[in-house]
Design a protein around this motif. Structure first.
Motif, PDB file in Angstrom:
ATOM      1  N   HIS A  38      48.942  33.569  43.915  1.00 28.76           N
ATOM      2  CA  HIS A  38      47.859  34.293  44.575  1.00 28.76           C
ATOM      3  C   HIS A  38      46.496  33.661  44.292  1.00 28.76           C
ATOM      4  O   HIS A  38      45.601  33.699  45.133  1.00 28.76           O
ATOM      5  CB  HIS A  38      47.853  35.761  44.138  1.00 28.76           C
ATOM      6  N   ASP A  39      46.331  33.055  43.088  1.00 30.22           N
ATOM      7  CA  ASP A  39      45.040  32.428  42.785  1.00 30.22           C
ATOM      8  C   ASP A  39      44.784  31.237  43.699  1.00 30.22           C
ATOM      9  O   ASP A  39      43.640  30.965  44.091  1.00 30.22           O
ATOM     10  CB  ASP A  39      44.969  32.005  41.324  1.00 30.22           C
ATOM     11  N   THR A  45      47.357  28.539  33.731  1.00 30.63           N
ATOM     12  CA  THR A  45      46.320  28.561  34.754  1.00 30.63           C
ATOM     13  C   THR A  45      46.017  27.130  35.182  1.00 30.63           C
ATOM     14  O   THR A  45      45.894  26.235  34.345  1.00 30.63           O
ATOM     15  CB  THR A  45      45.040  29.218  34.212  1.00 30.63           C
ATOM     16  N   TRP A  92      42.831  24.028  40.382  1.00 31.51           N
ATOM     17  CA  TRP A  92      43.373  23.544  41.646  1.00 31.51           C
ATOM     18  C   TRP A  92      42.482  22.499  42.296  1.00 31.51           C
ATOM     19  O   TRP A  92      41.280  22.690  42.425  1.00 31.51           O
ATOM     20  CB  TRP A  92      43.557  24.705  42.623  1.00 31.51           C
ATOM     21  N   GLN A 109      52.336  35.451  46.872  1.00 31.49           N
ATOM     22  CA  GLN A 109      52.288  36.522  45.882  1.00 31.49           C
ATOM     23  C   GLN A 109      53.581  36.578  45.072  1.00 31.49           C
ATOM     24  O   GLN A 109      53.564  36.731  43.850  1.00 31.49           O
ATOM     25  CB  GLN A 109      52.064  37.868  46.590  1.00 31.49           C
ATOM     26  N   HIS A 166      43.767  32.589  47.172  1.00 29.98           N
ATOM     27  CA  HIS A 166      42.412  33.141  47.206  1.00 29.98           C
ATOM     28  C   HIS A 166      41.341  32.069  47.342  1.00 29.98           C
ATOM     29  O   HIS A 166      40.185  32.378  47.669  1.00 29.98           O
ATOM     30  CB  HIS A 166      42.156  33.971  45.948  1.00 29.98           C
ATOM     31  N   LEU A 167      41.694  30.808  47.079  1.00 26.44           N
ATOM     32  CA  LEU A 167      40.715  29.732  47.211  1.00 26.44           C
ATOM     33  C   LEU A 167      40.421  29.411  48.674  1.00 26.44           C
ATOM     34  O   LEU A 167      39.437  28.736  48.978  1.00 26.44           O
ATOM     35  CB  LEU A 167      41.217  28.471  46.503  1.00 26.44           C
ATOM     36  N   TRP A 194      51.872  25.487  37.548  1.00 27.53           N
ATOM     37  CA  TRP A 194      51.399  26.819  37.923  1.00 27.53           C
ATOM     38  C   TRP A 194      52.341  27.925  37.442  1.00 27.53           C
ATOM     39  O   TRP A 194      51.958  29.087  37.419  1.00 27.53           O
ATOM     40  CB  TRP A 194      51.221  26.903  39.437  1.00 27.53           C
ATOM     41  N   HIS A 213      53.677  34.004  42.351  1.00 23.79           N
ATOM     42  CA  HIS A 213      52.511  33.984  41.459  1.00 23.79           C
ATOM     43  C   HIS A 213      51.525  32.864  41.804  1.00 23.79           C
ATOM     44  O   HIS A 213      50.928  32.245  40.925  1.00 23.79           O
ATOM     45  CB  HIS A 213      52.963  33.852  39.999  1.00 23.79           C
TER      46      HIS A 213
END
Length: 450
Positions: free
Chosen positions: A315-316, A278, A281, A310, A319-320, A274, A313
């Motif tokens: 954050h993605d 990208t 996940w 955050q 958001h899941l 990560w 890095h």
């Protein structure tokens, strides 16, 4: 002459952007060895079609053995012809007789040369038996022989835990040529089992220099096993430096690291993907990331916050889920469920544990053994070996002295004459013991106890 067959560098972007040299990762050591052997065979056949010799630089050690065995198979079953192949080995211990058990001369003939149609006149290995006064001229002649052959087409390398290629230990420079070198302490410790004790490992070796190695037209460095992972990461991701001589390969236009998955496990793209690309996940990957984040922030998993994700890095990933609290709780509970508490284990049963070596059982599952015993189980550990071969002679000497001193303290007197006599016999045996000599029965028993 230069071969027309080459392996091109991959462009390093995304997942492998931190890697300063081309890296190929294989699922296991077998597929890696097969690929290397195929590359050598391809080069030999290509050069033969053009009427050219093939000049190979060859290593020793456990890593290339499977490559040599595959080449032997190709020779026997597919007719791979080594008649116009010239070889130069990387190194040899000094001093070392060519017929010694640990000799690289012996290693190469037993594992490769005796099984293919190589012209003996085309085999070159540094001599570990040359007179010390002639070592410098011997090294110069080795360099001249490489040049006279037209230079090395393909150089195979391994990597030591000190980061050496050949025996170019920390402190070596990119200009070094074939020479006598003092071996690093790590290198000698790693070789101790081959010599039955560290004190028998030679302190010096003759090795091709880094400058000689990087003049090869193509270089493949092979590394297998988890124990190589830390130094592989340094060699691949650190800037070029003389502490890790393998980093000099970063400047070569046609050098590649061939790694099995275990040796590659510390690379950033494998350990923390990560950070460099990208990630698709899934829960296993999410669990790895959350554990890593917990370590980075020095926080318990349930205490991680959105700001932590955050900052690193992630954050993605956050958001899941509806929130990081839900993710962290799920990871925490998953880990907690892996713990087997005493009430979940068998009670009042007969349990047998198979351990390959004394202390493996305690290291790998000592807590589990304790819980089984506390549950009233009759636990038996079956050791598959007595472990004596893993104990050095110096440990026997140290333990005998310890027993002697302990007896004096506890009994308030000197040990019995029979003990002293037997102890002296054992110490005398160890003092006169030749490298590779089988231990006496008494020494074997003491080593097993240790």
């Amino acid at each position: 002459m230069q071969s027309d067959v080459t392996i091109k560098h991959e462009r390093r972007t995304g997942a492998n952007r931190l890697e300063r040299v081309n890296v190929r990762i294989f699922e296991d050591s077998e597929s890696l060895s097969k690929q290397v052997a195929d590359r050598i065979a391809e080069l030999i056949r290509s050069n033969q079609n053009r009427g050219r010799n093939t000049v190979l630089g060859l290593p020793t050690g456990s890593t290339p053995i499977s490559v040599y065995h595959e080449l032997v198979r190709m020779h026997r079953e597919e007719g791979l012809d080594f008649g116009d192949v010239i070889t130069f080995n990387l190194d040899e211990y000094y001093p070392m007789a060519p017929d010694s058990l640990q000799s690289y001369h012996r290693f190469m003939y037993e594992n490769f040369f005796d099984h293919v149609n190589l012209d003996r006149a085309n085999i070159h290995i540094p001599s570990g038996s040359v007179d010390r006064r002639d070592v410098e001229s011997h090294c110069e002649e080795y360099e001249l022989a490489i040049r006279a052959s037209g230079g090395i087409d393909l150089m195979l390398l391994g990597i030591g835990r000190s980061g050496h290629v050949g025996f170019n230990e920390p402190g070596s420079s990119a200009e070094d040529r074939t020479r006598l070198i003092v071996l690093d302490e790590i290198t000698r410790k790693d070789a101790a089992s081959d010599f039955f004790e560290e004190k028998y490992v030679p302190r010096e070796a003759i090795t091709m220099g880094v400058g000689t190695i990087i003049e090869a037209r193509e270089i493949i460095l092979m590394a297998t096993g988890e124990h190589k992972a830390p130094i592989v990461r340094r060699a691949v991701e650190e800037k070029k430096n003389n502490h890790v001589s393998a980093t000099y390969l970063q400047d070569h236009q046609n050098a590649s690291f061939f790694l099995d998955s275990a040796a590659a496990s510390d690379l950033t793209r494998e350990q923390t993907p990560w950070l460099v690309s990208t990630v698709d996940w899934d829960f296993d990957m999410a669990t790895r990331a959350v554990i890593w984040l917990s370590e980075q922030e020095a926080k318990a998993i349930p205490h991680l916050e959105a700001a932590d994700f955050q900052r690193h890095h992630l954050h993605d990933l956050a958001h899941l889920y509806d929130g990081v609290d839900e993710l962290c709780l799920e990871v925490f509970e998953t880990l907690r469920r892996k713990i087997l508490y005493a009430e979940e284990l068998p009670k009042n049963k007969k349990v047998i544990v198979f351990s390959p070596h004394p202390d493996d059982d305690v290291i790998s599952m000592g807590g589990m053994l304790g819980k089984l015993v506390s549950n009233g189980n009759d636990v038996t550990v079956a050791y598959m070996t007595n472990g004596s071969v893993a104990v050095f002679d110096q440990d026997v000497t140290r333990h005998l002295r310890f027993v002697e001193m302990t007896y004096s303290v506890l009994a308030g007197a000197q040990p019995a004459e029979s003990f002293v006599h037997r102890s002296d016999e054992i110490l005398e045996f160890l003092e006169d013991k030749a490298p590779g000599q089988v231990d006496s029965e008494a020494v074997q028993k003491i080593k097993a106890f240790i």
